[in-house]
Design a protein around this motif. Structure first.
Motif, PDB file in Angstrom:
ATOM      1  N   ASP A  25      50.036  39.269  34.192  1.00 36.85           N
ATOM      2  CA  ASP A  25      49.398  37.960  34.266  1.00 36.85           C
ATOM      3  C   ASP A  25      49.404  36.948  33.157  1.00 36.85           C
ATOM      4  O   ASP A  25      49.849  35.836  33.255  1.00 36.85           O
ATOM      5  CB  ASP A  25      48.146  37.834  34.983  1.00 36.85           C
ATOM      6  CG  ASP A  25      47.088  38.661  34.154  1.00 36.85           C
ATOM      7  OD1 ASP A  25      47.173  39.620  33.388  1.00 36.85           O
ATOM      8  OD2 ASP A  25      45.826  38.142  34.283  1.00 36.85           O
ATOM      9  N   GLU A  81      41.411  43.158  39.289  1.00 29.45           N
ATOM     10  CA  GLU A  81      43.057  43.494  39.366  1.00 29.45           C
ATOM     11  C   GLU A  81      43.539  43.157  40.727  1.00 29.45           C
ATOM     12  O   GLU A  81      44.826  42.483  40.518  1.00 29.45           O
ATOM     13  CB  GLU A  81      43.147  44.978  38.986  1.00 29.45           C
ATOM     14  CG  GLU A  81      42.972  45.465  37.813  1.00 29.45           C
ATOM     15  CD  GLU A  81      43.260  46.961  37.443  1.00 29.45           C
ATOM     16  OE1 GLU A  81      43.574  47.578  38.464  1.00 29.45           O
ATOM     17  OE2 GLU A  81      43.018  47.164  36.322  1.00 29.45           O
ATOM     18  N   ARG A  82      43.342  43.291  41.932  1.00 30.00           N
ATOM     19  CA  ARG A  82      43.614  43.190  42.994  1.00 30.00           C
ATOM     20  C   ARG A  82      43.613  41.475  43.116  1.00 30.00           C
ATOM     21  O   ARG A  82      44.591  41.060  44.044  1.00 30.00           O
ATOM     22  CB  ARG A  82      42.819  43.540  44.375  1.00 30.00           C
ATOM     23  CG  ARG A  82      43.304  44.906  44.355  1.00 30.00           C
ATOM     24  CD  ARG A  82      42.264  45.687  45.413  1.00 30.00           C
ATOM     25  NE  ARG A  82      42.499  47.197  45.461  1.00 30.00           N
ATOM     26  CZ  ARG A  82      41.933  48.019  44.792  1.00 30.00           C
ATOM     27  NH1 ARG A  82      41.148  47.657  43.863  1.00 30.00           N
ATOM     28  NH2 ARG A  82      42.302  49.426  44.872  1.00 30.00           N
ATOM     29  N   PHE A  83      42.551  40.631  42.893  1.00 37.50           N
ATOM     30  CA  PHE A  83      42.461  39.269  42.876  1.00 37.50           C
ATOM     31  C   PHE A  83      43.709  38.566  42.201  1.00 37.50           C
ATOM     32  O   PHE A  83      44.654  37.717  42.620  1.00 37.50           O
ATOM     33  CB  PHE A  83      41.181  38.895  42.305  1.00 37.50           C
ATOM     34  CG  PHE A  83      41.214  37.367  42.388  1.00 37.50           C
ATOM     35  CD1 PHE A  83      40.909  36.637  43.587  1.00 37.50           C
ATOM     36  CD2 PHE A  83      41.206  36.675  41.242  1.00 37.50           C
ATOM     37  CE1 PHE A  83      40.839  35.082  43.556  1.00 37.50           C
ATOM     38  CE2 PHE A  83      41.190  35.244  41.270  1.00 37.50           C
ATOM     39  CZ  PHE A  83      41.042  34.663  42.494  1.00 37.50           C
ATOM     40  N   GLY A  85      46.689  40.103  41.188  1.00 38.93           N
ATOM     41  CA  GLY A  85      47.728  40.389  42.055  1.00 38.93           C
ATOM     42  C   GLY A  85      48.042  39.731  42.915  1.00 38.93           C
ATOM     43  O   GLY A  85      49.131  39.361  43.289  1.00 38.93           O
ATOM     44  N   ILE A  86      47.215  39.390  44.056  1.00 38.78           N
ATOM     45  CA  ILE A  86      47.217  38.671  45.311  1.00 38.78           C
ATOM     46  C   ILE A  86      47.619  37.392  44.793  1.00 38.78           C
ATOM     47  O   ILE A  86      48.490  36.596  45.352  1.00 38.78           O
ATOM     48  CB  ILE A  86      46.026  38.585  46.067  1.00 38.78           C
ATOM     49  CG1 ILE A  86      45.931  39.989  46.484  1.00 38.78           C
ATOM     50  CG2 ILE A  86      46.029  37.617  47.146  1.00 38.78           C
ATOM     51  CD1 ILE A  86      44.367  40.306  47.367  1.00 38.78           C
ATOM     52  N   THR A  87      47.013  36.702  43.780  1.00 39.96           N
ATOM     53  CA  THR A  87      47.268  35.419  43.433  1.00 39.96           C
ATOM     54  C   THR A  87      48.749  35.193  42.852  1.00 39.96           C
ATOM     55  O   THR A  87      49.674  34.278  43.023  1.00 39.96           O
ATOM     56  CB  THR A  87      46.188  34.611  42.215  1.00 39.96           C
ATOM     57  OG1 THR A  87      46.262  35.756  41.126  1.00 39.96           O
ATOM     58  CG2 THR A  87      44.774  34.396  42.776  1.00 39.96           C
ATOM     59  N   PHE A  89      51.210  37.150  43.836  1.00 38.39           N
ATOM     60  CA  PHE A  89      52.094  37.371  44.812  1.00 38.39           C
ATOM     61  C   PHE A  89      52.091  35.896  45.718  1.00 38.39           C
ATOM     62  O   PHE A  89      53.364  35.676  45.992  1.00 38.39           O
ATOM     63  CB  PHE A  89      51.482  38.479  45.820  1.00 38.39           C
ATOM     64  CG  PHE A  89      52.440  38.489  47.005  1.00 38.39           C
ATOM     65  CD1 PHE A  89      53.391  39.412  46.914  1.00 38.39           C
ATOM     66  CD2 PHE A  89      51.975  38.033  48.341  1.00 38.39           C
ATOM     67  CE1 PHE A  89      54.247  39.662  47.955  1.00 38.39           C
ATOM     68  CE2 PHE A  89      52.659  38.405  49.352  1.00 38.39           C
ATOM     69  CZ  PHE A  89      53.956  38.946  49.318  1.00 38.39           C
ATOM     70  N   ILE A  90      51.108  35.230  45.832  1.00 42.21           N
ATOM     71  CA  ILE A  90      51.120  33.833  46.547  1.00 42.21           C
ATOM     72  C   ILE A  90      51.814  32.934  45.534  1.00 42.21           C
ATOM     73  O   ILE A  90      52.768  32.283  46.110  1.00 42.21           O
ATOM     74  CB  ILE A  90      49.565  33.341  46.513  1.00 42.21           C
ATOM     75  CG1 ILE A  90      48.856  34.340  47.665  1.00 42.21           C
ATOM     76  CG2 ILE A  90      49.525  31.924  47.179  1.00 42.21           C
ATOM     77  CD1 ILE A  90      47.435  33.998  47.981  1.00 42.21           C
TER      78      ILE A  90
END
Length: 124
Positions: A25, A81-83, A85-87, A89-90
């Motif tokens: 990131d 970490e998931r948050f 990763g999701i951002t 990806f978006i």
């Protein structure tokens, strides 16, 4: 606390901070700044300001948490970490849509600009 312990903690903080700085990131954020234009000096200065600002926030929050004795729950690391990763990806989806809309011409936009465009189109 001995002098050697303090030096060791400072070195450990430096190593862990460097490790943190090369997460995907952070590389993506700095790439947005450096790769967005043809002026290499401006890109370097923007990346330097990003790094300095990030460091000031980390030091401020770290000092505040240390002085107040606050700790985060262990599960928070996995959630964040998931948050992130999701951002990412978006944002990748926004980049692909932009690439398709511009008929294959690569238009470099920062993540913030992509978010503003996406929210603007969604809201209006």
């Amino acid at each position: 606390m001995s002098h050697a312990t303090l030096v060791g903690l400072i070195l450990l903080a430096g190593v862990l901070g460097f490790r943190h700085g090369i997460d995907w990131d952070h590389i993506a954020a700095i790439t947005d700044l450096v790769g967005g234009g043809s002026d290499k000096r401006r890109g370097f200065i923007l990346a330097l300001w990003y790094a300095a600002g990030h460091e000031v926030v980390i030091i401020a929050f770290g000092a505040l948490a240390t002085l107040l004795g606050w700790t985060l729950p262990h599960w928070m690391d996995g959630v964040m970490e998931r948050f992130v990763g999701i951002t990412l990806f978006i944002l990748a989806i926004f980049l692909i849509i932009s690439f398709i809309r511009n008929r294959g011409e690569w238009v470099v936009m920062s993540r913030w600009r992509l978010l503003f465009i996406g929210f603007y189109r969604w809201a209006y």
